[in-house]
Design a protein around this motif. Structure first.
Motif, PDB file in Angstrom:
ATOM      1  N   HIS A  59      23.902  34.628 -31.516  1.00 13.25           N
ATOM      2  CA  HIS A  59      22.782  35.482 -31.248  1.00 13.25           C
ATOM      3  C   HIS A  59      23.062  36.789 -31.875  1.00 13.25           C
ATOM      4  CE1 HIS A  59      19.107  37.310 -29.475  1.00 13.25           C
ATOM      5  NE2 HIS A  59      19.875  38.353 -28.835  1.00 13.25           N
ATOM      6  N   CYS A  98      17.067  42.586 -27.003  1.00  8.45           N
ATOM      7  CA  CYS A  98      15.683  42.012 -26.846  1.00  8.45           C
ATOM      8  C   CYS A  98      15.613  41.588 -25.184  1.00  8.45           C
ATOM      9  CB  CYS A  98      15.727  40.406 -27.431  1.00  8.45           C
ATOM     10  SG  CYS A  98      17.219  39.288 -26.974  1.00  8.45           S
ATOM     11  N   GLY A 139      17.443  39.459 -23.618  1.00 15.16           N
ATOM     12  CA  GLY A 139      17.772  38.034 -22.942  1.00 15.16           C
ATOM     13  C   GLY A 139      19.063  37.881 -22.564  1.00 15.16           C
ATOM     14  N   LYS A 140      19.512  36.885 -21.676  1.00 13.94           N
ATOM     15  CA  LYS A 140      20.590  36.772 -21.133  1.00 13.94           C
ATOM     16  C   LYS A 140      21.627  36.336 -22.313  1.00 13.94           C
ATOM     17  CE  LYS A 140      18.813  35.799 -16.616  1.00 13.94           C
ATOM     18  NZ  LYS A 140      18.591  34.722 -15.461  1.00 13.94           N
ATOM     19  N   LEU A 167      21.970  32.817 -24.653  1.00  9.59           N
ATOM     20  CA  LEU A 167      21.443  33.047 -26.001  1.00  9.59           C
ATOM     21  C   LEU A 167      22.379  32.456 -27.175  1.00  9.59           C
ATOM     22  CD1 LEU A 167      20.297  36.757 -25.866  1.00  9.59           C
ATOM     23  CD2 LEU A 167      18.685  34.503 -25.880  1.00  9.59           C
TER      24      LEU A 167
END
Length: 193
Positions: A170, A159, A161-162, A166
Protein backbone atom coordinates in the motif's frame (compact mmCIF):
# COMPACT_ATOMS: atom_id res chain seq x y z
CA UNK A 1 -7.45 28.26 69.70
CA UNK A 2 -6.84 24.92 67.87
CA UNK A 3 -6.57 24.94 64.13
CA UNK A 4 -9.81 23.69 62.55
CA UNK A 5 -9.74 21.50 59.46
CA UNK A 6 -12.76 21.16 57.21
CA UNK A 7 -14.88 18.14 58.04
CA UNK A 8 -14.77 15.26 55.60
CA UNK A 9 -17.75 15.02 53.30
CA UNK A 10 -20.51 12.90 54.78
CA UNK A 11 -21.02 9.75 52.70
CA UNK A 12 -24.55 8.79 51.68
CA UNK A 13 -25.41 5.69 53.78
CA UNK A 14 -27.57 4.24 50.99
CA UNK A 15 -24.83 4.35 48.37
CA UNK A 16 -23.51 0.93 47.31
CA UNK A 17 -20.02 2.43 47.62
CA UNK A 18 -20.46 3.23 51.33
CA UNK A 19 -19.81 0.64 54.04
CA UNK A 20 -21.05 0.94 57.62
CA UNK A 21 -18.24 -0.12 59.99
CA UNK A 22 -20.22 -0.15 63.27
CA UNK A 23 -20.47 -3.95 63.35
CA UNK A 24 -16.69 -4.19 62.83
CA UNK A 25 -16.03 -2.38 66.09
CA UNK A 26 -12.95 -0.41 67.00
CA UNK A 27 -11.01 -3.16 68.68
CA UNK A 28 -7.74 -3.64 66.79
CA UNK A 29 -7.64 -7.05 65.15
CA UNK A 30 -11.35 -7.34 64.31
CA UNK A 31 -11.95 -8.04 60.64
CA UNK A 32 -14.67 -8.98 58.20
CA UNK A 33 -14.89 -9.77 54.53
CA UNK A 34 -17.03 -7.57 52.32
CA UNK A 35 -18.11 -8.80 48.87
CA UNK A 36 -20.43 -6.59 46.87
CA UNK A 37 -21.18 -5.21 43.44
CA UNK A 38 -21.59 -1.47 42.83
CA UNK A 39 -22.48 0.41 39.65
CA UNK A 40 -19.63 2.40 38.13
CA UNK A 41 -20.20 6.14 38.45
CA UNK A 42 -19.05 8.67 35.87
CA UNK A 43 -15.29 9.15 35.61
CA UNK A 44 -13.85 5.67 36.09
CA UNK A 45 -11.16 6.07 33.45
CA UNK A 46 -10.38 8.29 30.49
CA UNK A 47 -13.64 9.11 28.66
CA UNK A 48 -13.36 8.61 24.91
CA UNK A 49 -10.14 6.60 25.34
CA UNK A 50 -10.70 3.74 27.82
CA UNK A 51 -12.92 3.54 30.87
CA UNK A 52 -15.24 1.49 33.03
CA UNK A 53 -18.57 2.60 31.53
CA UNK A 54 -21.05 4.31 33.82
CA UNK A 55 -23.52 1.87 35.36
CA UNK A 56 -21.54 -1.33 34.69
CA UNK A 57 -20.96 -3.67 37.61
CA UNK A 58 -17.78 -3.17 39.62
CA UNK A 59 -17.06 -6.22 41.79
CA UNK A 60 -15.49 -5.58 45.19
CA UNK A 61 -13.87 -8.37 47.22
CA UNK A 62 -12.47 -6.67 50.31
CA UNK A 63 -11.21 -7.32 53.81
CA UNK A 64 -11.99 -4.66 56.43
CA UNK A 65 -9.66 -4.70 59.43
CA UNK A 66 -9.94 -2.60 62.54
CA UNK A 67 -6.52 -1.18 63.41
CA UNK A 68 -5.47 1.30 66.09
CA UNK A 69 -5.75 4.32 63.80
CA UNK A 70 -8.81 3.37 61.75
CA UNK A 71 -10.15 0.80 59.30
CA UNK A 72 -7.72 -0.79 56.86
CA UNK A 73 -9.43 -1.86 53.62
CA UNK A 74 -7.60 -4.21 51.29
CA UNK A 75 -8.68 -6.47 48.46
CA UNK A 76 -9.44 -6.68 44.77
CA UNK A 77 -11.65 -4.66 42.46
CA UNK A 78 -12.71 -6.10 39.10
CA UNK A 79 -14.60 -4.30 36.35
CA UNK A 80 -15.23 -4.38 32.59
CA UNK A 81 -13.38 -1.88 30.41
CA UNK A 82 -14.30 -0.41 27.03
CA UNK A 83 -12.39 1.95 24.79
CA UNK A 84 -10.60 2.16 21.48
CA UNK A 85 -7.13 1.43 20.18
CA UNK A 86 -5.09 4.62 20.09
CA UNK A 87 -3.54 3.66 16.75
CA UNK A 88 -6.26 2.01 14.62
CA UNK A 89 -9.37 3.15 16.55
CA UNK A 90 -10.79 -0.40 16.78
CA UNK A 91 -13.07 -0.96 19.76
CA UNK A 92 -11.48 -2.63 22.77
CA UNK A 93 -13.17 -4.47 25.61
CA UNK A 94 -11.73 -6.37 28.50
CA UNK A 95 -11.60 -6.60 32.27
CA UNK A 96 -9.39 -4.88 34.76
CA UNK A 97 -8.50 -6.26 38.17
CA UNK A 98 -6.70 -4.01 40.64
CA UNK A 99 -5.58 -4.38 44.23
CA UNK A 100 -6.57 -1.69 46.69
CA UNK A 101 -5.22 -0.91 50.14
CA UNK A 102 -6.42 2.14 52.02
CA UNK A 103 -6.47 3.28 55.64
CA UNK A 104 -9.61 5.15 56.67
CA UNK A 105 -8.61 7.16 59.77
CA UNK A 106 -10.88 7.31 62.81
CA UNK A 107 -11.98 10.77 63.98
CA UNK A 108 -9.62 12.15 66.64
CA UNK A 109 -6.92 9.56 65.84
CA UNK A 110 -3.25 10.53 65.66
CA UNK A 111 -3.36 9.85 61.89
CA UNK A 112 -6.27 12.24 61.40
CA UNK A 113 -4.61 14.90 63.54
CA UNK A 114 -1.25 14.65 61.78
CA UNK A 115 -2.35 14.56 58.12
CA UNK A 116 -4.08 16.91 55.75
CA UNK A 117 -7.65 16.01 54.81
CA UNK A 118 -6.70 15.01 51.26
CA UNK A 119 -3.80 12.78 52.38
CA UNK A 120 -5.78 10.06 54.16
CA UNK A 121 -9.35 8.84 53.78
CA UNK A 122 -11.58 9.29 56.83
CA UNK A 123 -14.22 7.32 58.72
CA UNK A 124 -17.22 9.67 58.96
CA UNK A 125 -20.02 8.67 61.36
CA UNK A 126 -18.77 5.04 61.18
CA UNK A 127 -19.12 5.11 57.36
CA UNK A 128 -16.39 4.71 54.75
CA UNK A 129 -16.80 5.77 51.12
CA UNK A 130 -14.93 3.44 48.78
CA UNK A 131 -15.74 5.27 45.53
CA UNK A 132 -12.78 7.74 45.50
CA UNK A 133 -10.31 5.01 46.51
CA UNK A 134 -11.53 2.59 43.84
CA UNK A 135 -11.68 5.33 41.18
CA UNK A 136 -8.07 6.29 41.86
CA UNK A 137 -6.89 2.67 41.72
CA UNK A 138 -8.75 1.96 38.47
CA UNK A 139 -7.62 5.16 36.74
CA UNK A 140 -3.98 4.51 37.67
CA UNK A 141 -4.18 0.93 36.37
CA UNK A 142 -5.76 1.75 32.99
CA UNK A 143 -3.40 2.27 30.05
CA UNK A 144 -3.29 5.89 28.92
CA UNK A 145 -2.56 4.74 25.38
CA UNK A 146 -4.60 1.56 24.92
CA UNK A 147 -3.61 -0.68 22.00
CA UNK A 148 -5.36 -3.63 20.37
CA UNK A 149 -1.90 -5.24 20.08
CA UNK A 150 1.63 -4.05 20.79
CA UNK A 151 2.51 -4.14 17.09
CA UNK A 152 -0.66 -2.42 15.78
CA UNK A 153 0.48 -0.40 12.72
CA UNK A 154 -2.37 2.11 12.99
CA UNK A 155 -3.97 4.07 10.16
CA UNK A 156 -2.58 5.30 6.85
CA UNK A 157 -1.98 9.04 7.22
CA UNK A 158 -3.00 9.62 3.58
CA UNK A 159 -6.26 7.68 3.20
CA UNK A 160 -7.16 6.70 6.77
CA UNK A 161 -7.33 2.97 6.00
CA UNK A 162 -6.13 0.41 8.51
CA UNK A 163 -2.55 -0.44 7.61
CA UNK A 164 -2.97 -4.01 8.86
CA UNK A 165 -5.72 -4.56 6.25
CA UNK A 166 -4.15 -2.60 3.37
CA UNK A 167 -1.15 -4.85 2.89
CA UNK A 168 2.59 -4.22 2.57
CA UNK A 169 2.41 -2.78 -0.97
CA UNK A 170 0.00 0.00 0.00
CA UNK A 171 1.26 3.47 -0.86
CA UNK A 172 0.33 6.84 -2.29
CA UNK A 173 2.04 8.81 -5.05
CA UNK A 174 3.76 11.83 -3.61
CA UNK A 175 4.43 14.86 -5.74
CA UNK A 176 7.05 17.41 -4.88
CA UNK A 177 5.03 20.48 -3.84
CA UNK A 178 7.20 22.65 -6.11
CA UNK A 179 5.88 20.70 -9.14
CA UNK A 180 2.28 20.42 -7.94
CA UNK A 181 1.19 23.74 -9.48
CA UNK A 182 2.72 22.82 -12.85
CA UNK A 183 1.08 19.41 -12.82
CA UNK A 184 -2.23 21.02 -11.94
CA UNK A 185 -1.89 23.45 -14.85
CA UNK A 186 -0.81 20.87 -17.43
CA UNK A 187 -3.06 18.08 -16.19
CA UNK A 188 -2.30 14.48 -15.28
CA UNK A 189 -0.77 13.43 -18.63
CA UNK A 190 1.99 10.88 -18.60
CA UNK A 191 4.68 10.77 -21.20
CA UNK A 192 4.40 7.86 -23.60
CA UNK A 193 7.51 5.88 -24.46
Amino acid sequence: MPEHTAAAAHPAPTSPWVIDTRDLGRRAGNSRRQVRTAPAPVGFGFPGVIEVPEGTDVELDLLLESVVEGVLVSGTVTAPTFGECSRCLDELSGRISVDVTELFAYPDSATEASTDEDEVSRVVDDLIDLEPVVRDAVVLALPRIPLCSADCPGLCPECGGKLAELGPDHGHERIDPRWAALRERLGDTEEEN
